[in-house]
Design a protein around this motif. Sequence first.
Motif, PDB file in Angstrom:
ATOM      1  N   THR A  49      48.783 -21.694  52.274  1.00  0.00           N
ATOM      2  CA  THR A  49      48.726 -22.126  53.708  1.00  0.00           C
ATOM      3  C   THR A  49      47.995 -20.898  54.418  1.00  0.00           C
ATOM      4  OG1 THR A  49      49.784 -22.826  55.748  1.00  0.00           O
ATOM      5  CG2 THR A  49      51.031 -21.259  54.520  1.00  0.00           C
ATOM      6  N   THR A  50      47.290 -21.142  55.326  1.00  0.00           N
ATOM      7  CA  THR A  50      46.706 -20.139  56.281  1.00  0.00           C
ATOM      8  C   THR A  50      47.247 -19.763  57.605  1.00  0.00           C
ATOM      9  OG1 THR A  50      44.430 -20.222  54.934  1.00  0.00           O
ATOM     10  CG2 THR A  50      44.457 -18.793  56.969  1.00  0.00           C
ATOM     11  N   THR A  51      47.774 -18.844  58.064  1.00  0.00           N
ATOM     12  CA  THR A  51      48.183 -18.673  59.299  1.00  0.00           C
ATOM     13  C   THR A  51      47.557 -17.596  60.255  1.00  0.00           C
ATOM     14  OG1 THR A  51      49.880 -16.815  58.865  1.00  0.00           O
ATOM     15  CG2 THR A  51      50.683 -18.868  58.277  1.00  0.00           C
ATOM     16  N   GLU A  52      47.966 -17.327  61.304  1.00  0.00           N
ATOM     17  CA  GLU A  52      47.302 -16.141  61.992  1.00  0.00           C
ATOM     18  C   GLU A  52      47.383 -14.720  61.382  1.00  0.00           C
ATOM     19  OE1 GLU A  52      51.475 -16.681  63.250  1.00  0.00           O
ATOM     20  OE2 GLU A  52      49.737 -18.074  63.303  1.00  0.00           O
ATOM     21  N   LEU A  53      48.305 -14.686  60.413  1.00  0.00           N
ATOM     22  CA  LEU A  53      48.503 -13.505  59.690  1.00  0.00           C
ATOM     23  C   LEU A  53      47.765 -13.413  58.224  1.00  0.00           C
ATOM     24  CD1 LEU A  53      52.489 -13.068  60.404  1.00  0.00           C
ATOM     25  CD2 LEU A  53      50.643 -12.089  61.356  1.00  0.00           C
ATOM     26  N   GLY A  54      46.936 -14.314  58.048  1.00  0.00           N
ATOM     27  CA  GLY A  54      46.296 -14.413  56.910  1.00  0.00           C
ATOM     28  C   GLY A  54      46.845 -15.762  56.032  1.00  0.00           C
ATOM     29  N   GLU A  55      46.517 -15.359  54.599  1.00  0.00           N
ATOM     30  CA  GLU A  55      46.710 -16.242  53.516  1.00  0.00           C
ATOM     31  C   GLU A  55      48.415 -16.226  53.218  1.00  0.00           C
ATOM     32  OE1 GLU A  55      44.121 -17.007  50.024  1.00  0.00           O
ATOM     33  OE2 GLU A  55      42.645 -16.100  51.189  1.00  0.00           O
ATOM     34  N   ARG A  56      49.031 -17.390  53.351  1.00  0.00           N
ATOM     35  CA  ARG A  56      50.155 -17.266  52.770  1.00  0.00           C
ATOM     36  C   ARG A  56      50.745 -18.048  51.526  1.00  0.00           C
ATOM     37  NH1 ARG A  56      50.160 -12.885  55.254  1.00  0.00           N
ATOM     38  NH2 ARG A  56      51.181 -12.444  57.007  1.00  0.00           N
ATOM     39  N   ILE A  57      51.902 -17.935  50.902  1.00  0.00           N
ATOM     40  CA  ILE A  57      52.491 -19.089  50.182  1.00  0.00           C
ATOM     41  C   ILE A  57      53.657 -19.566  50.813  1.00  0.00           C
ATOM     42  CG2 ILE A  57      53.663 -19.456  47.861  1.00  0.00           C
ATOM     43  CD1 ILE A  57      50.858 -18.770  47.482  1.00  0.00           C
ATOM     44  N   ALA A  58      53.804 -20.771  51.257  1.00  0.00           N
ATOM     45  CA  ALA A  58      54.939 -21.253  51.823  1.00  0.00           C
ATOM     46  C   ALA A  58      55.897 -21.962  50.629  1.00  0.00           C
ATOM     47  CB  ALA A  58      54.320 -22.583  52.483  1.00  0.00           C
ATOM     48  N   LEU A  59      57.238 -21.271  50.773  1.00  0.00           N
ATOM     49  CA  LEU A  59      58.190 -22.074  50.237  1.00  0.00           C
ATOM     50  C   LEU A  59      58.887 -23.242  50.639  1.00  0.00           C
ATOM     51  CD1 LEU A  59      59.766 -18.617  48.572  1.00  0.00           C
ATOM     52  CD2 LEU A  59      57.943 -20.205  47.612  1.00  0.00           C
ATOM     53  N   SER A  60      59.087 -24.238  50.234  1.00  0.00           N
ATOM     54  CA  SER A  60      59.640 -25.542  50.819  1.00  0.00           C
ATOM     55  C   SER A  60      60.843 -25.976  49.945  1.00  0.00           C
ATOM     56  CB  SER A  60      58.664 -26.565  50.870  1.00  0.00           C
ATOM     57  OG  SER A  60      57.615 -26.099  51.781  1.00  0.00           O
ATOM     58  N   CYS A  61      61.630 -26.618  50.303  1.00  0.00           N
ATOM     59  CA  CYS A  61      62.938 -27.270  49.821  1.00  0.00           C
ATOM     60  C   CYS A  61      62.506 -28.419  48.715  1.00  0.00           C
ATOM     61  CB  CYS A  61      63.906 -27.724  50.700  1.00  0.00           C
ATOM     62  SG  CYS A  61      65.350 -28.384  49.899  1.00  0.00           S
ATOM     63  N   PRO A  62      62.807 -28.424  47.600  1.00  0.00           N
ATOM     64  CA  PRO A  62      62.434 -29.485  46.701  1.00  0.00           C
ATOM     65  C   PRO A  62      63.123 -30.571  46.978  1.00  0.00           C
ATOM     66  CG  PRO A  62      64.003 -27.787  45.680  1.00  0.00           C
ATOM     67  CD  PRO A  62      63.636 -27.442  46.775  1.00  0.00           C
ATOM     68  N   ASP A  63      64.176 -30.523  47.719  1.00  0.00           N
ATOM     69  CA  ASP A  63      65.067 -31.821  48.218  1.00  0.00           C
ATOM     70  C   ASP A  63      64.757 -32.464  49.385  1.00  0.00           C
ATOM     71  OD1 ASP A  63      66.646 -31.461  45.863  1.00  0.00           O
ATOM     72  OD2 ASP A  63      68.200 -30.183  46.973  1.00  0.00           O
ATOM     73  N   CYS A  64      64.265 -31.861  50.720  1.00  0.00           N
ATOM     74  CA  CYS A  64      64.138 -32.450  51.760  1.00  0.00           C
ATOM     75  C   CYS A  64      62.681 -32.001  52.399  1.00  0.00           C
ATOM     76  CB  CYS A  64      65.161 -32.077  52.890  1.00  0.00           C
ATOM     77  SG  CYS A  64      65.175 -30.233  53.361  1.00  0.00           S
TER      78      CYS A  64
ATOM     79  N   THR B 296      60.340 -26.300  55.027  1.00  0.00           N
ATOM     80  CA  THR B 296      59.660 -24.932  54.782  1.00  0.00           C
ATOM     81  C   THR B 296      60.754 -23.828  54.940  1.00  0.00           C
ATOM     82  OG1 THR B 296      57.386 -25.874  55.426  1.00  0.00           O
ATOM     83  CG2 THR B 296      57.841 -23.297  55.510  1.00  0.00           C
ATOM     84  N   ILE B 297      61.064 -23.105  53.932  1.00  0.00           N
ATOM     85  CA  ILE B 297      62.088 -22.164  54.264  1.00  0.00           C
ATOM     86  C   ILE B 297      61.430 -20.778  54.461  1.00  0.00           C
ATOM     87  CG2 ILE B 297      63.713 -21.193  52.837  1.00  0.00           C
ATOM     88  CD1 ILE B 297      64.278 -24.097  53.471  1.00  0.00           C
ATOM     89  N   THR B 298      60.301 -20.507  53.904  1.00  0.00           N
ATOM     90  CA  THR B 298      59.609 -19.074  54.477  1.00  0.00           C
ATOM     91  C   THR B 298      58.187 -19.085  54.001  1.00  0.00           C
ATOM     92  OG1 THR B 298      59.876 -16.605  53.879  1.00  0.00           O
ATOM     93  CG2 THR B 298      60.198 -18.047  52.188  1.00  0.00           C
ATOM     94  N   ARG B 299      57.523 -18.177  54.549  1.00  0.00           N
ATOM     95  CA  ARG B 299      56.191 -17.925  53.925  1.00  0.00           C
ATOM     96  C   ARG B 299      55.940 -16.557  53.661  1.00  0.00           C
ATOM     97  NH1 ARG B 299      55.787 -21.111  58.830  1.00  0.00           N
ATOM     98  NH2 ARG B 299      54.960 -23.358  58.299  1.00  0.00           N
ATOM     99  N   ARG B 300      55.268 -16.192  52.565  1.00  0.00           N
ATOM    100  CA  ARG B 300      55.099 -15.064  52.157  1.00  0.00           C
ATOM    101  C   ARG B 300      53.722 -14.669  51.859  1.00  0.00           C
ATOM    102  NH1 ARG B 300      58.714 -14.679  46.799  1.00  0.00           N
ATOM    103  NH2 ARG B 300      60.854 -14.890  47.688  1.00  0.00           N
ATOM    104  N   PRO B 301      53.232 -13.283  52.124  1.00  0.00           N
ATOM    105  CA  PRO B 301      51.764 -12.983  52.178  1.00  0.00           C
ATOM    106  C   PRO B 301      51.608 -13.289  50.327  1.00  0.00           C
ATOM    107  CG  PRO B 301      53.184 -11.100  53.181  1.00  0.00           C
ATOM    108  CD  PRO B 301      54.125 -12.179  52.596  1.00  0.00           C
ATOM    109  N   VAL B 302      50.141 -13.974  50.244  1.00  0.00           N
ATOM    110  CA  VAL B 302      49.811 -13.870  49.044  1.00  0.00           C
ATOM    111  C   VAL B 302      49.925 -12.581  48.053  1.00  0.00           C
ATOM    112  CG1 VAL B 302      48.034 -14.593  47.511  1.00  0.00           C
ATOM    113  CG2 VAL B 302      48.478 -15.955  49.549  1.00  0.00           C
ATOM    114  N   SER B 303      49.434 -11.339  48.799  1.00  0.00           N
ATOM    115  CA  SER B 303      49.267 -10.333  47.887  1.00  0.00           C
ATOM    116  C   SER B 303      50.634  -9.431  47.727  1.00  0.00           C
ATOM    117  CB  SER B 303      47.976  -9.255  48.604  1.00  0.00           C
ATOM    118  OG  SER B 303      48.946  -9.205  50.051  1.00  0.00           O
ATOM    119  N   LYS B 304      51.609  -9.622  48.489  1.00  0.00           N
ATOM    120  CA  LYS B 304      52.599  -8.758  48.217  1.00  0.00           C
ATOM    121  C   LYS B 304      53.742  -9.732  47.940  1.00  0.00           C
ATOM    122  CE  LYS B 304      52.625  -7.034  52.634  1.00  0.00           C
ATOM    123  NZ  LYS B 304      53.202  -6.161  53.754  1.00  0.00           N
ATOM    124  N   ARG B 305      53.845 -11.080  48.031  1.00  0.00           N
ATOM    125  CA  ARG B 305      54.829 -11.952  47.309  1.00  0.00           C
ATOM    126  C   ARG B 305      56.208 -11.429  48.123  1.00  0.00           C
ATOM    127  NH1 ARG B 305      53.038 -16.211  45.355  1.00  0.00           N
ATOM    128  NH2 ARG B 305      54.963 -16.571  44.189  1.00  0.00           N
TER     129      ARG B 305
END
Length: 67
Positions: A31-46, A49-58
């Motif tokens: 995903t891309t936010t105002e902070l740049g590219e992110r990896i969004a972690l979402s619940c596999p059950d429902c 979106t639980i959190t978004r992490r920077p692609v580079s730092k994780r």
Amino acid sequence: MTPSARTKATLFCSVCGHESPPDGDWDESATTTELGERIALSCPDCATTITRRPVSKRSVDAVVASD
């Protein structure tokens, strides 16, 4: 899982209660936010979106209740 059996780094879904380590069974999507590219972690059950992490730092940078 009992509190004493959890690892220190455990993410929880506030909607359905699913829990897993940050590198566990969460669904990842780019995903891309105002902070740049992110990896969004979402619940596999429902799909909450639980959190978004920077692609580079994780590293966790934001916790959100839902999209």
